[in-house]
Every structure is written in C-alpha cells, then in structure tokens.
Design an enzyme around this catalytic site. Structure first.
Site, PDB file in Angstrom:
ATOM      1  N   HIS A  14      -6.841   7.227  11.505  1.00 34.78           N
ATOM      2  CA  HIS A  14      -6.448   5.812  11.407  1.00 34.78           C
ATOM      3  C   HIS A  14      -5.191   5.531  11.101  1.00 34.78           C
ATOM      4  O   HIS A  14      -4.763   4.568  10.617  1.00 34.78           O
ATOM      5  CB  HIS A  14      -7.455   5.165  10.108  1.00 34.78           C
ATOM      6  CG  HIS A  14      -8.885   5.136  10.500  1.00 34.78           C
ATOM      7  ND1 HIS A  14      -9.803   5.141   9.677  1.00 34.78           N
ATOM      8  CD2 HIS A  14      -9.630   5.026  11.571  1.00 34.78           C
ATOM      9  CE1 HIS A  14     -11.064   4.904  10.110  1.00 34.78           C
ATOM     10  NE2 HIS A  14     -11.015   5.274  11.387  1.00 34.78           N
ATOM     11  N   GLN A  70      -9.938   9.800   7.401  1.00 36.42           N
ATOM     12  CA  GLN A  70      -9.800   8.218   7.708  1.00 36.42           C
ATOM     13  C   GLN A  70      -8.712   7.460   6.845  1.00 36.42           C
ATOM     14  O   GLN A  70      -8.299   6.383   7.186  1.00 36.42           O
ATOM     15  CB  GLN A  70     -10.997   7.415   7.165  1.00 36.42           C
ATOM     16  CG  GLN A  70     -12.439   8.045   8.085  1.00 36.42           C
ATOM     17  CD  GLN A  70     -13.436   7.335   7.546  1.00 36.42           C
ATOM     18  OE1 GLN A  70     -14.062   6.215   8.114  1.00 36.42           O
ATOM     19  NE2 GLN A  70     -14.226   7.818   6.893  1.00 36.42           N
ATOM     20  N   ASN A  71      -8.220   8.464   5.987  1.00 33.89           N
ATOM     21  CA  ASN A  71      -7.267   7.994   4.972  1.00 33.89           C
ATOM     22  C   ASN A  71      -5.843   7.976   5.618  1.00 33.89           C
ATOM     23  O   ASN A  71      -5.491   8.868   6.420  1.00 33.89           O
ATOM     24  CB  ASN A  71      -7.133   8.577   3.736  1.00 33.89           C
ATOM     25  CG  ASN A  71      -8.465   8.398   2.940  1.00 33.89           C
ATOM     26  OD1 ASN A  71      -9.133   7.762   3.058  1.00 33.89           O
ATOM     27  ND2 ASN A  71      -8.901   9.556   1.896  1.00 33.89           N
ATOM     28  N   ARG A  74       0.861  -1.221   0.031  1.00 29.80           N
ATOM     29  CA  ARG A  74       0.017  -0.045   0.197  1.00 29.80           C
ATOM     30  C   ARG A  74       0.900   1.219   0.091  1.00 29.80           C
ATOM     31  O   ARG A  74       0.550   2.233  -0.669  1.00 29.80           O
ATOM     32  CB  ARG A  74      -0.976  -0.018   1.119  1.00 29.80           C
ATOM     33  CG  ARG A  74      -1.870  -1.164   1.140  1.00 29.80           C
ATOM     34  CD  ARG A  74      -2.915  -1.139   2.083  1.00 29.80           C
ATOM     35  NE  ARG A  74      -3.809   0.392   2.183  1.00 29.80           N
ATOM     36  CZ  ARG A  74      -4.618   0.659   3.148  1.00 29.80           C
ATOM     37  NH1 ARG A  74      -4.454   0.159   4.388  1.00 29.80           N
ATOM     38  NH2 ARG A  74      -5.200   1.729   3.037  1.00 29.80           N
ATOM     39  N   SER A  79     -17.924   5.222   3.169  1.00 25.48           N
ATOM     40  CA  SER A  79     -19.246   4.803   3.128  1.00 25.48           C
ATOM     41  C   SER A  79     -19.934   4.778   4.503  1.00 25.48           C
ATOM     42  O   SER A  79     -20.713   4.231   4.832  1.00 25.48           O
ATOM     43  CB  SER A  79     -18.983   3.051   3.065  1.00 25.48           C
ATOM     44  OG  SER A  79     -17.814   2.732   3.980  1.00 25.48           O
TER      45      SER A  79
END
Ligand code: APR
Length: 236
Positions: A109, A91-92, A60, A177
């Site tokens: 996060h 949140q990335n 990643r 989401s």
C-alpha cells in the site's frame, strides 16, 4: 544454514506496528474511527481537498518518524540475520521493518516516506523536505502526492506479492484484520501444503488455513516463534 533454506513469508498489517505507538485502522480509536476514509484516503478526496489529505499524511509521517521498531520487527530481522530466508509483504506504509534491519520488504500500500507523481504511480520521488505541499511538482510536471495506495486504486505490487506467497514454505500472518482486498486474498495464494500461522491478540479470523493461531500481541508472539525456530534451526 543450508543454501536451500525453507522460505518464511510474512504478511504484516497495522497490528505489528501497534506496539510501536502507531494506530491501527479498525481497532478502538483506530485511524478510521477519527477520519472518514472518503475524506483522506481516496482519489476523490485528493481532488476535493488535497490540503486535508496532505495534512492527514503529514501527521501520520510525524508519528512514523517518532516510532521505533518493536521486538516483533526485530525478531523478523534477526531471523534473516540468522540465515533464514525471510520475505516480508506488508500492508503498512511505515518503514519499521526496514529500520529493524529487514532487507526483503515489499510494500503493498505504498511508503509514507516517499512521494509519487499524481498521474503515474510508477514515478516515485524522495519526499520534499518539510513534506509535500500543493504546487510541489515532479520532474514530469505533475503534482506530487503521498506514495500511498488509496481505496479504489490498483495495488501495483500485488502480482509480485502473489509470486512471493506462492513460494512460501511457511506463511506467517501478523497484525492484520484481513479485511481489505486484494491483500486479504494473499493467504489463499500460499501452496496448499504450506502451514499458515496467525499472530494477533484477536485471532478471530477463523480460517481453516491456520495451523496455529497465537492470540498474543506481535511483540510477544514473534520473538517466541523466532527463538524456537532459531533453537531448532528450522521453521515450523
Ligand atoms: N499485535 C498483533 N496484532 C495486533 C496488535 C498487536 N499488538 N494490536 C492489534 N492487532 C491486530 C488487530 O486485532 C487487527 O486484527 O491488528 C489488526 C489490525 O487490523 P486493521 O486495523 O484492519 O489493519 P490492517 O489489517 O493492516 O488494515 C489493512 O486497510 O485501511 C487499509 O490501507 C489500510 O493497510 C491498511 C489495510
């Protein structure tokens, strides 16, 4: 711009980085389509197979380094440069907001380009050259691990994120989401009178909070909103 600038708070998720080539989690071919969460993103996975976890985040990290900020990231940075008070809660774990020029970014996060002690989440470290390897120890002697909040772990920046959202004059939610707690609960931390706008091609998260839901990709929706606000010299 006046000093007492209304505050735009932006909650972003994987969708804002999708057009930079970074996979989301729950769309078709998303990250969780190809990796079991319990194998790569939990404390138990780290104990069971740390090398698999390190390989997952190495891959990643390679993708993040290859990616570039897209017009959505730039639109938010340009609003800030135009004098708007913009606070981003993301949140990335990528650094695309920062690379676009945004200066006020809170990561819920974690950040993939940083390392942390396996024992104490407050102890952060620069990433070792070539990524984290088993046996890489922090200065307190514990194994380094990716600075990422895994499922089942506390989100240390959540209280600060609540304080930021609670002071929003306008809440913009982009590319998430809203399926992961506690991040999804941030929408309810906004003041009752604060308008909330959602930008997402599948703005299917029907919520009475949305005063506007733009069913558009972030790289179209955000520049459109930003141009309008800059032209009007005000939010909303
Ligand atoms: N522009 C805007 N939104 C988009 C785009 C786009 N180009 N492409 C996809 N989306 C939307 C999807 O419709 C979806 O609503 O982005 C959202 C992505 O949702 P998820 O994949 O669930 O990602 P996210 O909400 O960020 O996940 C939250 O879950 O796995 C954990 O820690 C991980 O931070 C992550 C958290």
């Amino acid at each position: 711009m006046t000093d007492s600038q209304p505050r735009l708070v932006v909650l972003t998720g994987a969708g804002i980085s999708a057009e930079s080539g970074l996979k989301t989690f729950r769309d078709g071919d998303g990250l969780w389509e190809n990796h079991a969460i319990e194998d790569v993103a939990t404390p138990e996975a780290w104990v069971r197979d740390p090398e698999l976890v390190l390989r997952f985040y190495d891959e990643r990290r390679t993708q993040v380094r290859r990616a570039k900020p897209n017009p959505a990231h730039h639109a938010l940075a340009e609003l800030e440069q135009a004098g708007f008070d913009v606070r981003i809660v993301t949140q990335n774990i990528d650094d695309l907001h920062e690379r676009a020029g945004s200066r006020d970014v809170l990561h819920l996060h974690g950040e993939i380009l940083k390392a942390r002690s396996s024992i104490d989440p407050r102890l952060l470290y620069p990433l070792p050259r070539g990524g984290i390897k088993l046996g890489d120890l922090c200065d307190k002697g514990s194994q380094l691990r990716p600075h990422v909040v895994w499922f089942g772990e506390a989100v240390p920046t959540y209280p600060h994120a609540c304080d930021i959202v609670a002071e929003a004059d306008l809440l913009l939610v982009v590319g998430t989401s809203l399926s992961v707690m506690p991040a999804a609960m941030l929408v309810d931390q906004a003041p009752v009178e604060c308008p909330c706008i959602l930008v997402d091609p599948k703005a299917s998260h029907l919520s009475p909070r949305w005063v506007k839901a733009l069913d558009r990709p972030a790289s179209e929706g955000l520049p459109t909103l930003a141009e309008h606000w800059k032209r009007e010299n005000r939010l909303w």
